[in-house]
Scaffold this motif. Structure first.
Motif, mmCIF file in Angstrom:
data_model
loop_
_atom_site.group_PDB
_atom_site.id
_atom_site.type_symbol
_atom_site.label_atom_id
_atom_site.label_comp_id
_atom_site.label_asym_id
_atom_site.label_seq_id
_atom_site.Cartn_x
_atom_site.Cartn_y
_atom_site.Cartn_z
ATOM 1 N N ASN A 3 -3.433 8.538 -2.903
ATOM 2 C CA ASN A 3 -2.004 8.540 -2.623
ATOM 3 C C ASN A 3 -1.614 7.237 -1.933
ATOM 4 O OD1 ASN A 3 -1.555 11.216 -3.600
ATOM 5 N ND2 ASN A 3 -2.403 12.016 -1.688
ATOM 6 N N VAL A 4 -0.331 6.934 -1.947
ATOM 7 C CA VAL A 4 0.135 5.758 -1.207
ATOM 8 C C VAL A 4 -0.115 5.990 0.280
ATOM 9 C CG1 VAL A 4 1.889 5.135 -2.911
ATOM 10 C CG2 VAL A 4 2.481 6.700 -1.045
ATOM 11 N N TRP A 5 -0.247 4.904 1.001
ATOM 12 C CA TRP A 5 -0.487 4.998 2.441
ATOM 13 C C TRP A 5 0.112 3.778 3.123
ATOM 14 C CZ3 TRP A 5 -1.697 8.429 5.965
ATOM 15 C CH2 TRP A 5 -2.092 7.993 7.236
ATOM 16 N N GLN A 6 0.871 4.018 4.195
ATOM 17 C CA GLN A 6 1.470 2.914 4.927
ATOM 18 C C GLN A 6 0.897 2.830 6.330
ATOM 19 O OE1 GLN A 6 3.745 0.461 3.782
ATOM 20 N NE2 GLN A 6 2.798 -0.357 5.643
ATOM 21 N N PRO A 7 0.079 1.813 6.611
ATOM 22 C CA PRO A 7 -0.406 1.613 7.981
ATOM 23 C C PRO A 7 0.759 1.319 8.926
ATOM 24 C CG PRO A 7 -1.689 0.340 6.405
ATOM 25 C CD PRO A 7 -0.482 0.825 5.677
ATOM 26 N N LYS A 8 0.490 1.461 10.209
ATOM 27 C CA LYS A 8 1.530 1.233 11.214
ATOM 28 C C LYS A 8 1.764 -0.258 11.450
ATOM 29 C CE LYS A 8 3.132 4.111 13.414
ATOM 30 N NZ LYS A 8 4.383 4.887 13.280
ATOM 31 N N ARG A 9 0.675 -1.051 11.456
ATOM 32 C CA ARG A 9 0.829 -2.464 11.811
ATOM 33 C C ARG A 9 -0.390 -3.277 11.358
ATOM 34 N NH1 ARG A 9 0.105 0.324 16.555
ATOM 35 N NH2 ARG A 9 2.348 0.262 16.862
ATOM 36 N N VAL A 10 -0.183 -4.588 11.320
ATOM 37 C CA VAL A 10 -1.275 -5.558 11.155
ATOM 38 C C VAL A 10 -1.273 -6.456 12.383
ATOM 39 C CG1 VAL A 10 -2.239 -7.435 9.785
ATOM 40 C CG2 VAL A 10 -1.078 -5.537 8.643
ATOM 41 N N LEU A 11 -2.453 -6.643 12.973
ATOM 42 C CA LEU A 11 -2.628 -7.517 14.126
ATOM 43 C C LEU A 11 -3.647 -8.607 13.785
ATOM 44 C CD1 LEU A 11 -2.979 -4.736 16.828
ATOM 45 C CD2 LEU A 11 -0.971 -6.191 16.483
ATOM 46 N N TRP A 12 -3.519 -9.726 14.467
ATOM 47 C CA TRP A 12 -4.519 -10.790 14.357
ATOM 48 C C TRP A 12 -5.319 -10.820 15.651
ATOM 49 C CZ3 TRP A 12 -3.061 -16.513 15.525
ATOM 50 C CH2 TRP A 12 -4.230 -17.303 15.545
ATOM 51 N N ALA B 101 0.815 -1.222 0.000
ATOM 52 C CA ALA B 101 0.000 0.000 0.000
ATOM 53 C C ALA B 101 0.841 1.261 0.000
ATOM 54 C CB ALA B 101 -0.943 -0.005 1.201
ATOM 55 N N GLY B 102 2.029 1.196 0.615
ATOM 56 C CA GLY B 102 2.893 2.375 0.661
ATOM 57 C C GLY B 102 3.922 2.429 -0.446
ATOM 58 N N ASP B 103 3.856 1.496 -1.388
ATOM 59 C CA ASP B 103 4.831 1.404 -2.475
ATOM 60 C C ASP B 103 4.252 2.045 -3.731
ATOM 61 O OD1 ASP B 103 6.637 0.719 -4.439
ATOM 62 O OD2 ASP B 103 6.592 -1.442 -4.036
ATOM 63 N N LYS B 104 4.854 3.123 -4.192
ATOM 64 C CA LYS B 104 4.328 3.834 -5.357
ATOM 65 C C LYS B 104 4.446 3.019 -6.644
ATOM 66 C CE LYS B 104 8.618 6.338 -6.329
ATOM 67 N NZ LYS B 104 9.237 7.681 -6.453
ATOM 68 N N ASN B 105 5.249 1.977 -6.624
ATOM 69 C CA ASN B 105 5.386 1.117 -7.811
ATOM 70 C C ASN B 105 4.344 0.005 -7.845
ATOM 71 O OD1 ASN B 105 7.756 2.446 -8.879
ATOM 72 N ND2 ASN B 105 8.917 1.495 -7.211
ATOM 73 N N ALA B 106 3.605 -0.136 -6.760
ATOM 74 C CA ALA B 106 2.563 -1.168 -6.702
ATOM 75 C C ALA B 106 1.235 -0.574 -7.138
ATOM 76 C CB ALA B 106 2.457 -1.726 -5.283
ATOM 77 N N PHE B 107 0.637 -1.166 -8.141
ATOM 78 C CA PHE B 107 -0.660 -0.726 -8.658
ATOM 79 C C PHE B 107 -0.667 0.795 -8.903
ATOM 80 C CE2 PHE B 107 -1.345 -4.195 -5.522
ATOM 81 C CZ PHE B 107 -1.507 -5.218 -6.444
ATOM 82 N N PRO B 108 0.232 1.265 -9.753
ATOM 83 C CA PRO B 108 0.389 2.716 -9.941
ATOM 84 C C PRO B 108 -0.834 3.402 -10.535
ATOM 85 C CG PRO B 108 1.670 1.490 -11.572
ATOM 86 C CD PRO B 108 1.191 0.501 -10.575
ATOM 87 N N ASP B 109 -1.695 2.667 -11.253
ATOM 88 C CA ASP B 109 -2.888 3.301 -11.820
ATOM 89 C C ASP B 109 -3.808 3.850 -10.726
ATOM 90 O OD1 ASP B 109 -2.127 2.829 -14.416
ATOM 91 O OD2 ASP B 109 -3.241 0.957 -14.611
ATOM 92 N N GLN B 110 -3.745 3.255 -9.539
ATOM 93 C CA GLN B 110 -4.560 3.759 -8.444
ATOM 94 C C GLN B 110 -4.179 5.174 -8.045
ATOM 95 O OE1 GLN B 110 -4.399 1.095 -5.098
ATOM 96 N NE2 GLN B 110 -5.194 -0.674 -6.231
#
Length: 834
Positions: A197-206, A183-192
């Motif tokens: 804008n790119v966005w980087q969450p802080k964490r993933v929890l289960w 999600a925070g990588d501008k090279n991933a799915f650039p058409d979006q």
């Protein structure tokens, strides 16, 4: 992805968006909560696979106690689930479950999102799941949801392992972790990035769990206490969660509202670990963003909030609006202005609606609408102008406090207005497990915003607002009171077959019946009906006129034409051509008391089952379970079906015979129990002794699948058997006949392995795993790399009659027109005739 041109109508920062059919003020307690949420900056995205997978207790706590914006991302709409309410399956069930989720969100306050993934039914692991789902496209959808919603914390309901209990559950955890990385990588799915804008969450929890005997919690995990009492709600968050979850009525998910606190556990997945709270390291306040003045303003507004007169807050809220509008952070400004504008309108006590008396409308036709507006605030709300679908009108009219104004206006529905239907059903699916959407920017939305709105220009103080009021239908229902729903755009003319499917045996003519529904005032004096098969005209007729709103026409396709088609399952398409226009759509209308009216359109098609299909029964008694199609199917096959009630069991023989008078049940060649009857029919415990007596006296009892949840009867058969969560999910799994000479496989239809071809979704579920020696299993089958199962059909002789327990998925196969499944089911019904 994102190669299409966006046609989403965006009004910008000055628009109040409203997905409901009316703009109505929130209650004071809700406004107060919204103010506290306006002060908080973190966001949480909860992620799982299906409707009703979400932890509603945690959602309720996050929203109402932590005042954190929270969304639930369900990968699917639950299309492959069961339906306790009616016969809808597949896309229709997914539509029902989508709106059950939306009703649940109205209670707990969370937002709702989806991907394009289709629920194709139970899968046992991620390998099976990703054979159906394209992992890249589903991951792209999750990345899009993250970039649009911008959560700081992502919480998964399930792990990526077998502990998830379902392959789609585990897959949701797999794509969550992939999407977090991208999600925070501008090279991933650039058409979006043309839209977000790119966005980087802080964490993933289960969010670990205790489900039955499975306990994935541990004391070294992060722990949070939830379920506290909230005086403004008048209940605890666990109680609110029970009400929310119980709205999943199609799944029979009624849940207790449990009072009292409890502990939720969280295991770290990826990102920056959380040591003390879910929000470690997350900027929580405006001051943390360098906007201490906004924090101070909100503190004063919250402290001075008057629950009896919320309009007292309007001057301070309008001043706050100017501060937020001056922010440099465009995304934060857009989010918070949208929330603040809703708060301001609620504090002003503003209500608006644009309604007509017609539930349905046709593109190009004119309808009279009433614009009803009212404000309850001492601070004046000024109506500056109204835009009626393109035509603007100036007013500059002050809305007097608590005085309703009504403005009548004739509105022509645009000639190019699209039919009202879910955006994900407007085009055929790209494959069996992914919806196709007409516009990529719609991905994630539970439903598209109405394209037809009355736009209001309002002024409150010196601030200007634009409010969208969807064109709506309003009526007074004698039971429900005012009903306000979306105006539904329908075709000028609809064509449909009057039956959902037809059954024609060998050497028979096919008798069809079609209905023409005229929705406009247009007269159709001449037209041509075409019946098509595989793109070629199979038959048709000239129609001189369509009288009135509904006309039914009968048509016969002779057996000579049918005999030239070498297929046991035909799909016929109908269309009607008049004045150069082709009409080939049928309306699917779904109406349940707990949901708004739901509509989509399907091609005017029908399935025809053709072949050597024999049934030696004339009269069947049916005990309805969860909604299924089988009673209607049997009637289509020419069998009399009586749905059994209490009175049908009175006067039956007891085991000694003679005391109770004539045995009413012996008039039936067979009695069938619908799917999950033991879970839904609470009188079954009183009826079972009569059913056993019926079998002993020479009857034939066919019982379809049940589960072990919320059962009425402990022992379903005359001889005991136990139901397990054993299933064969591969619809093409090989089937071994344990006794090919058994009468159920030879009369009146000779059953072969070909009869198990072309099954849909699954072979069956909830197979017995232990049974009395009196039972004879008929088949053996299994999924890839699993042990063989023999519980798909059990047969026992009892007294003079027969008992058959079959968890094979006939409730899916028969609506799909599977001839082999029909032949086998008719053999079961005909057991006593052999």
């Amino acid at each position: 992805m994102f190669k299409k041109v966006s046609t989403v109508f965006i009004l910008g920062l000055y628009t109040v968006f409203c997905s409901a059919q009316q703009v109505r003020p929130s209650k004071s307690s809700e406004i107060y909560r919204e103010l506290k949420t306006l002060k908080q900056l973190p966001k949480v995205l909860y992620l799982a696979a299906h409707p009703d997978d979400e932890n509603t207790g945690l959602l309720s706590w996050l929203i109402n106690d932590q005042n954190v914006e929270t969304g639930y991302l369900s990968l699917t709409r639950g299309d492959g689930g069961q339906n306790l309410l009616g016969t809808e399956q597949g896309a229709a069930l997914g539509l029902i479950r989508t709106h059950e989720l939306l009703e649940a969100r109205k209670l707990d306050g969370a937002q709702q999102f989806f991907t394009r993934a289709i629920d194709f039914g139970f899968s046992k692991n991620t390998t099976d799941t990703f054979k159906q789902w394209d992992a890249d496209s589903i991951t792209a959808d999750v990345v899009w949801a993250i970039r649009k919603f911008r959560p700081d914390v992502i919480i998964c309901r399930f792990p990526p392992t077998a502990a998830a209990g379902h392959g789609q559950h585990a897959a949701s955890a797999v794509v969550a972790e992939k999407a977090f990385k991208l999600a925070g990588d501008k090279n991933a799915f650039p058409d979006q990035l043309k839209y977000v804008n790119v966005w980087q969450p802080k964490r993933v929890l289960w969010n670990t769990f205790r489900f039955g005997s499975v306990n994935t919690t541990a004391e070294n995990q992060l722990k949070v206490t939830v379920g506290q009492y909230d005086a403004q709600l008048g209940m605890g968050y666990g109680e609110l969660a029970g009400l929310s979850r119980s709205l999943h009525k199609s799944q029979g998910a009624g849940t207790q509202s449990v009072a009292g606190i409890r502990t939720e556990y969280f295991s770290h997945v990826i990102g920056e670990p959380a040591k003390t709270t879910l929000f470690d390291g997350v900027v929580k306040t405006w001051s943390g963003k360098g906007n201490a003045d906004i924090d101070q303003s909100l503190d004063k507004i919250i402290s001075a909030f008057n629950f009896n007169d919320p309009d007292h807050s309007l001057p301070a809220l309008l001043a706050l609006r100017k501060k937020i509008m001056a922010l440099q952070d465009g995304e934060l400004k857009k989010d918070k202005i949208k929330s603040l504008d809703n708060i301001i309108l609620s504090c002003a006590g503003f209500m608006g609606e644009a309604v007509t008396n017609q539930a349905e409308a046709v593109a190009g036709d004119h309808y009279n609408f009433r614009l009803n507006l009212i404000s309850r605030a001492a601070n004046p709300v000024v109506l500056e102008h109204v835009k009626w679908l393109g035509q603007s009108e100036s007013f500059n009219r002050t809305l007097s406090k608590d005085s309703l104004i009504t403005i009548q206006h004739d509105i022509q529905i645009p000639a190019d207005a699209a039919l009202t239907e879910p955006y994900w059903l407007a085009k055929p699916a790209t494959n069996a497990a992914t919806f196709s959407v007409p516009n990529d920017t719609l991905i994630g939305l539970p439903e598209a915003e109405s394209p037809m709105n009355v736009l209001l220009g309002l002024r409150i103080g010196s601030e200007k607002f634009q409010v969208k009021l969807p064109l709506s239908f309003k009526k007074l229902d004698p039971v429900r009171g005012d009903v306000v729903e979306a105006l539904r755009i329908v075709p000028a003319l609809e064509v449909k077959f009057t039956q959902p499917l037809y059954l024609v045996r060998e050497n028979e003519d096919l008798h069809l019946s079609l209905n023409f529904k005229v929705n406009s005032s247009k007269q159709y004096s001449k037209g041509v009906l075409n019946l098509m098969y595989n793109g070629e005209r199979l038959g048709g007729a000239d129609i001189s006129s369509l009288s009135g709103k509904n006309t039914t026409i009968d048509y016969v396709i002779p057996k000579a034409k049918l005999s030239s088609i070498h297929s046991s399952r035909l799909q016929l398409d109908a269309n009607f051509v008049a004045d150069g226009v082709t009409y080939n759509k049928k309306q699917v209308l779904i109406q349940y008391p707990h949901l708004p009216s739901l509509q989509y359109f399907a091609p005017a098609t029908v399935t025809v089952m053709k072949g050597d299909i024999q049934a030696k029964v004339k009269k069947v008694g049916y005990i309805e379970g969860a909604g299924d199609f089988i009673p209607e199917f049997l009637r289509i096959a020419g069998i009399q079906v009586n749905v059994l009630k209490d009175e049908d069991f009175y006067g039956n023989l007891d085991e000694s015979g003679g005391k109770g008078g004539p045995n009413k049940l012996l008039q039936y060649d067979a009695i069938v129990l619908g799917v999950r009857a033991n879970n839904t029919v609470k009188k079954l415990d009183r009826w079972m002794p009569f059913l056993w007596s019926y079998v002993k006296a020479g009857g034939n009892l066919v019982m379809q699948y049940n589960t072990n949840q919320d059962t009425t009867v402990d022992q379903l058969g005359m001889y005991n058997f136990s139901i397990a969560n054993k299933r064969v999910t591969e619809e093409n799994a090989a089937v071994t006949f344990l006794n090919p000479n058994h009468k159920l496989l030879n009369f009146p239809n000779k059953i072969t392995k070909d009869d198990f071809n072309d099954w849909v979704q699954e072979r069956g579920a909830y197979f017995p795993d232990h049974w009395d020696a009196a039972y004879e299993p008929l088949f053996e089958m299994h999924d890839t790399d699993e042990q063989p199962l023999q519980g798909s059909t059990l047969y026992a002789r009892y007294g003079k009659g027969n008992f058959i327990y079959t968890p094979l998925a006939f409730f899916r196969q028969l609506p799909a027109g599977n001839v082999g499944a029909a032949r086998l089911f008719f053999n079961f019904l005909s057991a006593q005739k052999n």
